[in-house]
Design an enzyme around this catalytic site. Structure first.
Site, PDB file in Angstrom:
ATOM      1  N   CYS A  33       0.818  -1.210   0.000  1.00 42.23           N
ATOM      2  CA  CYS A  33       0.000   0.000   0.000  1.00 42.23           C
ATOM      3  C   CYS A  33       0.858   1.268   0.000  1.00 42.23           C
ATOM      4  O   CYS A  33       1.486   1.573  -1.004  1.00 42.23           O
ATOM      5  CB  CYS A  33      -1.002  -0.038   1.157  1.00 42.23           C
ATOM      6  SG  CYS A  33      -2.415   1.063   0.907  1.00 42.23           S
ATOM      7  N   HIS A  41      -3.878  -5.129  -0.069  1.00 39.52           N
ATOM      8  CA  HIS A  41      -3.484  -5.718   1.212  1.00 39.52           C
ATOM      9  C   HIS A  41      -3.524  -7.239   1.156  1.00 39.52           C
ATOM     10  O   HIS A  41      -4.586  -7.841   1.313  1.00 39.52           O
ATOM     11  CB  HIS A  41      -4.410  -5.219   2.324  1.00 39.52           C
ATOM     12  CG  HIS A  41      -4.235  -3.769   2.634  1.00 39.52           C
ATOM     13  ND1 HIS A  41      -3.366  -3.315   3.606  1.00 39.52           N
ATOM     14  CD2 HIS A  41      -4.766  -2.656   2.067  1.00 39.52           C
ATOM     15  CE1 HIS A  41      -3.386  -1.995   3.644  1.00 39.52           C
ATOM     16  NE2 HIS A  41      -4.228  -1.573   2.712  1.00 39.52           N
ATOM     17  N   GLU A  96      -2.537  -9.202   3.341  1.00 41.06           N
ATOM     18  CA  GLU A  96      -2.900  -9.722   4.667  1.00 41.06           C
ATOM     19  C   GLU A  96      -4.407  -9.647   4.904  1.00 41.06           C
ATOM     20  O   GLU A  96      -4.905 -10.114   5.930  1.00 41.06           O
ATOM     21  CB  GLU A  96      -2.153  -8.941   5.759  1.00 41.06           C
ATOM     22  CG  GLU A  96      -2.741  -7.606   6.145  1.00 41.06           C
ATOM     23  CD  GLU A  96      -2.487  -6.495   5.130  1.00 41.06           C
ATOM     24  OE1 GLU A  96      -2.980  -5.377   5.353  1.00 41.06           O
ATOM     25  OE2 GLU A  96      -1.805  -6.733   4.114  1.00 41.06           O
TER      26      GLU A  96
END
Length: 366
Positions: free
Chosen positions: A247, A332, A334
């Site tokens: 990001c 993202h 994650e």
């Protein structure tokens, strides 16, 4: 509940009911399209200083639990929903959304037409806004909002002040905290990494002194050009230590390599954003939250190669350095919240580090 108003800088007024904190709050109003994950959204440091609108009509229905936070202290300036549930039901629920917002002094407003608000933002772009009581008059508030100067120190606000260690027996990772989500730490600890978290302004010299195997550039809020010290740091570690950016970290890597970034009309915020990997032609569903993007044309005269693009608007979603072990993605991997399709990128980072170590060992014995 008391009546409150949301006033946009263009003079548009939404009247609704207040919940959470009663304070007056200003910020950029943005929208998130996720159907679930409001707890992760509220606690994501990348929303620092923003008033977040959820497009899904019912929010708060499964309450707030202890496990789904992305930071200890939320940094959002306001929360806008169509309907906030006052009777959450879930086996993990520990408190209501209203109670949580009150505890953290975050104002909320419900009962407004979030569909109309989202269309306005899509048509005219991200705007400044204010949440307040019905007095003073909306015209006065709109003028006040138009004259607001937005802060440029969001990364400093959300980053850790001092380094700290998350112990592990595996690869040694320096995580540069620009406003990091806990999800990134979870993925690294899952792989048994020894993690040293450092502030956003940690120098290249100080990082190299820690003898890391790899460097993680995290997510964070605001304009990447407001963090020039990080750009300089990245320029000095590239080619010495493998780098993975997520990001804001992705945007900073691009700037460090001579590319450029630009502010998007209304950004990407939500789950299930489709991203295409150019090499494999596979499409992944991703979790996203960003206001800025790397300009594709600016990659042309750099050592970065385009690896992934957004299928909705063709913006840059991934780059890889042509000569050094370094890559980054705009979304993202994650998740938290969102799909975990691209979780494999953390394994790619581990493999890149091991390949780099093997290369240096071979060179040492040559």
């Amino acid at each position: 509940m008391a009546k409150r108003q949301l006033v946009l800088e263009d003079g548009t007024v939404f009247i609704g009911e207040g919940f959470g904190s009663k304070r007056v709050s200003t910020g950029e109003v943005v929208f998130n399209t996720g159907m679930t994950g409001y707890q992760e959204v509220i606690s994501d440091p990348s929303y620092c200083g923003q008033i977040v609108t959820m497009t899904y009509p019912l929010v708060g229905n499964y309450g707030i639990n202890r496990d789904d936070f992305e930071t200890v202290t939320p940094f959002i300036n306001g929360f806008v929903v169509k309907e906030a549930s006052d009777a959450p039901s879930n086996f993990r629920n520990e408190e209501s959304l209203d109670h949580f917002l009150k505890a953290h002094d975050i104002p909320g407003i419900q009962g407004i037409d979030t569909r109309k608000l989202t269309k306005i933002i899509r048509r005219h772009g991200t705007m400044k806004a204010i949440i307040s009581d019905l007095e003073p008059a909306a015209e006065h508030l709109a003028e006040k909002v138009r004259n607001l100067t937005m802060p440029t120190d969001q990364v400093k606000t959300t980053s850790t002040i001092k380094p700290y260690v998350v112990p592990g027996r595996g690869l040694r990772i320096v995580l540069v905290d620009f406003g990091a989500k806990h999800g990134i730490l979870r993925e690294l600890t899952k792989r048994n990494c020894h993690i040293t978290v450092v502030p956003h302004d940690y120098t290249a010299e100080a990082i190299l002194r820690l003898k890391p195997d790899g460097i993680m550039l995290t997510n964070g809020p605001g304009d990447p050009k407001d963090v020039p010290e990080a750009i300089e740091m990245i320029q000095h570690v590239l080619g010495k230590i493998p780098v993975f950016g997520i990001c804001l970290g992705h945007q900073l890597l691009a700037l460090a390599c001579g590319a450029d970034t630009e502010k998007m009309k209304f950004g990407h915020r939500g789950a299930n954003h489709p991203v295409k990997d150019i090499k494999s032609s596979k499409t992944y569903l991703t979790s996203q939250n960003h206001s800025y993007a790397v300009r594709e044309a600016s990659l042309e005269n750099t050592d970065l190669g385009l690896t992934q693009i957004a299928l909705n608007d063709r913006t840059v979603e991934g780059v890889r350095h042509k000569n050094y072990p370094a890559f980054s993605v705009q979304y993202h991997p994650e998740a938290s919240p969102g799909p975990e399709d691209t979780n494999y990128l953390f394994d790619d980072f581990m493999n890149m580090i091991k390949k780099n170590q093997k290369k240096h060992e071979e060179e040492a014995y040559a």
